[in-house]
Structure formats: structure tokens, C-alpha cells
Design a protein around this motif. Sequence first.
Motif: not given
Lengths: 124, 124
Positions: A23-48
Motif C-alpha cells: 500500500s505504501d509503495e502504491l501511494v509513494k511510487k504511483t507513476d513509477e509503478l504505473r509505468f512498470y505495470n504497463a511495460l510488464y504487460l506489453h510484449a515489446d516491453g517484456v522482450r526488452a
Amino acid sequence: MFKALNEIVAPEDRFNFLINFVSDELVKKTDELRFYNALYLHADGVRAISKAMEKYHVQFDQQFLAEEKLLKDLGVANPELEATFLRSTLQGISLEYLLSPKDYPLQQMKEMLVARYKIKKDLK
Amino acid sequence: MFKALNEIVAPEDRFNFLINFVSDELVKKTDELRFYNALYLHADGVRAISKAMEKYHVQFDQQFLAEEKLLKDLGVANPELEATFLRSTLQGISLEYLLSPKDYPLQQMKEMLVARYKIKKDLK
């Protein structure tokens, strides 16, 4: 985080630590985690990031085992399946929070997760 | 989907329909859903589909209200918070399934969700 999950003796305290940490990470690092979540699901991101992922997979496995042990210590019936359920629920709460941080009832969701395992423990 | 959620009378049947629908979609449309999930989290993607999102927001609100009503009919104590919890859990299960469709215990997760609300109903 992983260190604390191995060091805190009382399982209730360990569970609360885990929930508060996410919960604390979500509140403190919202933008960073949003970025990593998107990358995680994106095929190119996963390869990279596949090289980096190998390292994280070991960490992830250790983390999962620590969570499984925590649920076992809490007296849960199927710790392995329950660990998958807990991890999925935490991922979903994270995803929904990232989509609308201002409106999401994060505190109440934490309380519902705590209640799930407190209830199970009392029923034992 | 939304139609069925309004038409099925018995809440247990409605709950099972919802869980089975999400699960079937995951299995049938894995790649498509992975793509949309990634887009949903990506800032550029969100901007690009913001027009379309307005339409979906209405659908989403109706869907959420139908789920809230379902949980109320099931005798759950806090249907609104529980609907958020259920939605988050389903999102998390979907995300985890999309990351590794072959390894994820989808059937068991469905059973755990069903158990959560069957137990609540029995306790009432």
C-alpha cells in the motif's frame, strides 16, 4: 521488504507488514509503478526487459515462498493456492489503485484483506 | 454479459455466471485482453482511447452497479466495498493469468472466489 518477511516472527505482524508495504509503495511510487505495470504487460516491453526479468524471477519466487510460508503460519488451509489468491488480489488492488489513485478505497481494501485471514485464523 | 447480470434471478447463479464469464473471456481472448490491459495502463494509450473510454465508463458504472446489487442479493454486509474488492480481485486474477496462462490455477481461483461469497451467505 523480503528481509522483513523472513525476520518478523509473529505471522499477523508479517501479514500487516506485507499489506502496508504494498500500500505504501502504491501511494509513494504511483507513476513509477504505473509505468512498470504497463511495460510488464506489453510484449515489446517484456522482450526488452527479459534479461532483467530473469533476476526478478528469482526474487519473485523467493517472495512467493515467503508469502506462502506466512499463510501457512497463519493457519490457512491451502497456503500455496491462497498465496496465489493473495498475490492476484494485491495485483488487482494495485492495478485499480493506479487507474484512479484519488477515488480508490485503498485503506478499506487493506482492512478486507486483513479480515480475510484474521477470520480464517479464528475459525481454526 | 450485462443483460444476463440483470436477468438471472438467483444471486448464486448470477455470481457463477459472472465468474465463468470473466474466466471464459480470459481463456478465449488472451492476446486481445493482454493488449487492452497494457493500453489501459499506458498514459499515451489512455489519451488515445479517452473518447472511447467515455462510452465504456457508462458501461463500467452499470456493470459495477449490477455487481453491487448481486453482492447485496447474496447477503454481503458492505456491497459497495465488497464490489470494489471483487472487481480488484477479478482484475488481479486476469492480470496474473495473462502473464502466464499455462501455469496459472484459474479454476482454483474461481473456486476460492465462489467460496468467499458462499461462506458469507452461510454466516448470515
